[in-house]
Design an enzyme around this catalytic site. Sequence first.
Site, PDB file in Angstrom:
ATOM      1  N   SER A   1       0.883  -1.196  -0.110  1.00 19.51           N
ATOM      2  CA  SER A   1       0.107   0.044  -0.159  1.00 19.51           C
ATOM      3  C   SER A   1       1.078   1.258   0.019  1.00 19.51           C
ATOM      4  O   SER A   1       2.089   0.854   0.103  1.00 19.51           O
ATOM      5  CB  SER A   1      -1.026   0.009   1.182  1.00 19.51           C
ATOM      6  OG  SER A   1      -0.424   0.794   2.350  1.00 19.51           O
ATOM      7  N   LYS A   2       0.140   2.328  -0.296  1.00 22.74           N
ATOM      8  CA  LYS A   2       1.009   3.550  -0.337  1.00 22.74           C
ATOM      9  C   LYS A   2       1.053   4.301   1.144  1.00 22.74           C
ATOM     10  O   LYS A   2       1.305   5.517   1.116  1.00 22.74           O
ATOM     11  CB  LYS A   2       0.402   4.642  -1.434  1.00 22.74           C
ATOM     12  CG  LYS A   2       0.692   3.851  -2.672  1.00 22.74           C
ATOM     13  CD  LYS A   2       1.558   4.517  -3.346  1.00 22.74           C
ATOM     14  CE  LYS A   2       2.186   3.951  -4.642  1.00 22.74           C
ATOM     15  NZ  LYS A   2       1.778   4.167  -5.647  1.00 22.74           N
ATOM     16  N   ARG A   3       0.652   3.682   1.867  1.00 18.32           N
ATOM     17  CA  ARG A   3       0.317   3.984   3.246  1.00 18.32           C
ATOM     18  C   ARG A   3       1.452   3.178   4.014  1.00 18.32           C
ATOM     19  O   ARG A   3       1.862   2.197   3.878  1.00 18.32           O
ATOM     20  CB  ARG A   3      -0.978   4.015   3.703  1.00 18.32           C
ATOM     21  CG  ARG A   3      -1.653   5.144   3.372  1.00 18.32           C
ATOM     22  CD  ARG A   3      -3.105   5.257   4.176  1.00 18.32           C
ATOM     23  NE  ARG A   3      -3.666   3.833   3.811  1.00 18.32           N
ATOM     24  CZ  ARG A   3      -4.742   3.803   3.059  1.00 18.32           C
ATOM     25  NH1 ARG A   3      -5.206   4.543   2.333  1.00 18.32           N
ATOM     26  NH2 ARG A   3      -5.176   2.411   2.832  1.00 18.32           N
TER      27      ARG A   3
ATOM     28  N   PRO B   1       5.987   2.877   2.989  1.00 17.74           N
ATOM     29  CA  PRO B   1       6.545   2.280   1.685  1.00 17.74           C
ATOM     30  C   PRO B   1       7.508   3.303   1.003  1.00 17.74           C
ATOM     31  O   PRO B   1       8.127   2.828  -0.114  1.00 17.74           O
ATOM     32  CB  PRO B   1       5.240   2.175   0.910  1.00 17.74           C
ATOM     33  CG  PRO B   1       4.314   3.253   1.538  1.00 17.74           C
ATOM     34  CD  PRO B   1       4.748   3.105   3.029  1.00 17.74           C
ATOM     35  N   PHE B   2       7.726   4.479   1.552  1.00 14.81           N
ATOM     36  CA  PHE B   2       8.744   5.448   1.064  1.00 14.81           C
ATOM     37  C   PHE B   2      10.115   5.348   1.372  1.00 14.81           C
ATOM     38  O   PHE B   2      10.189   5.223   2.555  1.00 14.81           O
ATOM     39  CB  PHE B   2       8.095   6.823   1.342  1.00 14.81           C
ATOM     40  CG  PHE B   2       6.630   6.977   0.792  1.00 14.81           C
ATOM     41  CD1 PHE B   2       6.401   6.840  -0.624  1.00 14.81           C
ATOM     42  CD2 PHE B   2       5.515   7.225   1.436  1.00 14.81           C
ATOM     43  CE1 PHE B   2       5.221   7.039  -1.061  1.00 14.81           C
ATOM     44  CE2 PHE B   2       4.222   7.190   1.031  1.00 14.81           C
ATOM     45  CZ  PHE B   2       4.149   7.235  -0.359  1.00 14.81           C
TER      46      PHE B   2
END
Length: 503
Positions: free
Chosen positions: A253-255, A266-267
Site C-alpha cells: 500500500s501507499k500508506r 513504503p517510501f
Amino acid sequence: MAASSTAPARVRFAPSPTGFLHLGGLRTALFDWLYARHTGGQFILRIEDTDQKRFNPDSLNDLMRSLRWLGLAWDEGPDIGGPHAPYVQSERRALYRQYADWLVEQGKAYHCYTSEAELEELRAKGLPYDRRHRALTAEQRAAFAEEGRASVIRFAAPLTGTTTVHDAIRGNITVENASIADPVLLKSDGLPTYHLAVVVDDRLMEITHVLRGEEWIPSAPLHQLLFEAFAWPAPIFVHLPVILDPSGKGKMSKRKTVVDGREFSPFVRDYITGGYLPDAMFNFLTNMGWSFDAEQEIFTREEAIARFDVTDISPKATALPFTKLDWMNGLYIRQMEPARLQEELAPYVAADLGLDVANLRTDRRLAELTPLIQERIKVLTEATALIDWAFVPASQILYPDPTQLIGKKLTAAESLHVLETGAAVIASIEPFAAPALEAAFRSQAETMQIKVGSFLAPFRVAITGRTVSPPLFESMHVLGREETLARLANATQTLRAYATAAV
Ligand code: GLU
C-alpha cells in the site's frame, strides 16, 4: 570492473515524477543498476513527465536523493546530461511529434477528432474506442479541423492476428491484436502518451534491457507493435514481480503498515530519516526477487554485481519482510568500524539533541559511546535515547522516582552510604578508567557484603537518570571524574531528601 561475458547493457530507470519514490521503485532502479554494472554497461535515469496533470514538483528531488542515498549513481541523466540528452521527456516533445507524424505518413497511425463527450459516451457503455476515425478521408479531416475540433494521433493497431512479447523471466506473452483498441500516441496538447515516448526513447537511447514493474505487462504488446511499426528491434523485456503488502495479500500500500507493533513506510525517504544504512537496504532489496544463492543472504555490492543476471530474477511476487530489514540493518551496524558508525550516528544525535553535527563527528564522548551501543541498536535513530544523558549538564539529570536510587534489598540509608563510598572511590582512583573503577567497586561491594548488582544500581541511575544504560564504568569514563561526581552529589542529595521526608 564487472567480469562478465555478457555484452555491456544499457538499462534505464524511467520513473514518472508523481510522488515520493517507494521501495518497489527503488528495487527496480537497483536491479537496473546491478545489471548495468554487471555487464559493464550504463545505467540511465530518464524522467517520464508527459502526464502533466500528475506531475509533483517535489518528487524529482526525492527521487534523486533516494537513488544517491542507496549509492545508485547514474551514468546519464537529467542533471548530468549524456549523449542522448535531454533525459526529461517534456523537453523532448518536438521529437515525439516527428515520430508520430512519420507513423501517420506511413499509414500506421491516424488523426482522430473524437470529442471528449463522444469518448465519454463510449466509456459510459463500457466500450473501448471504436476506431471511428481510422479511415477518414482528407475531406472529413478537413471538415473536423474546420469545426475547430482538436485531434489526437492514434496508433492503427493490426485488426487481426496476435502479438507475442518475449519476457526474459516469464516467457512468451501473447495477445489478440483486436484487443488493442488504437491507443492514443500523441495527445491534443502535443505531448506524447507514455506508450509513444517510452518506445521512441528506448530506441533513441539505445536501451538494450527494459526492467520495469509487472503492472506494465499489459502495455508490452503495444510497445512491441510500435517497435515493429518503426522497424526497430525491440529491447529485452523483464517485468519485475510486484512487491506485496507484509500480509502477502495485496500490492504494497501507499500508506504505512504496522508489523509486529512497528510502523513501516513504503517510501524510501522514511528509511533515510529512519536511521537505515544504505548498505543494509541495498542488501535487503537485492534479495527481493533475486537470490545470491540458496544459503547466503548477506553479501557486498561487489559480490552482487559479479553474480547478478536478469534471467535469475524470480517472477514470483514477494511480500517485504520488514522485520528482516531491521535485523539486517542491526547486523550492518554491528559490522561497522566504530569510527564510521560515529559518523553515521552524528547527524541523528545532533538533530535529536540540538547539537552541532560537525562537532559530534569528532566528539570524544560519542566516540567512546559508539562501541558501547553498537550491539544494542537496529536503526541509527535508536541511539539518542541510549546516550542522551552524556550530552546534558548534571542539573538536567533528574530523579523523579528517588526509590530507583535504592539498590535491591537495601534501605535508603544503606544506598546513601553506597553512593558516598563510591563517590570517595571515584574521587581518588588512579587511573580514572573503567577496569580500575570496576575492580575498586567490586571489592568495595564485597567489603560491605552487598551484592554487586545492588551496589551498582544506584550509580547507574545517578549518572544517567535511567535504570538501563550502556556499561556503567565506561559510562563514568565518558562523563569524566568531575561530571560523574557532580551527578553523584545531586543523586545523593535527592535520596537524602527522600529518606528524610520518609522518616
Ligand atoms: N514511467 C513509468 C513508471 O513510472 C515507467 C515504465 C517503464 O519503465 O517503462 O512506472
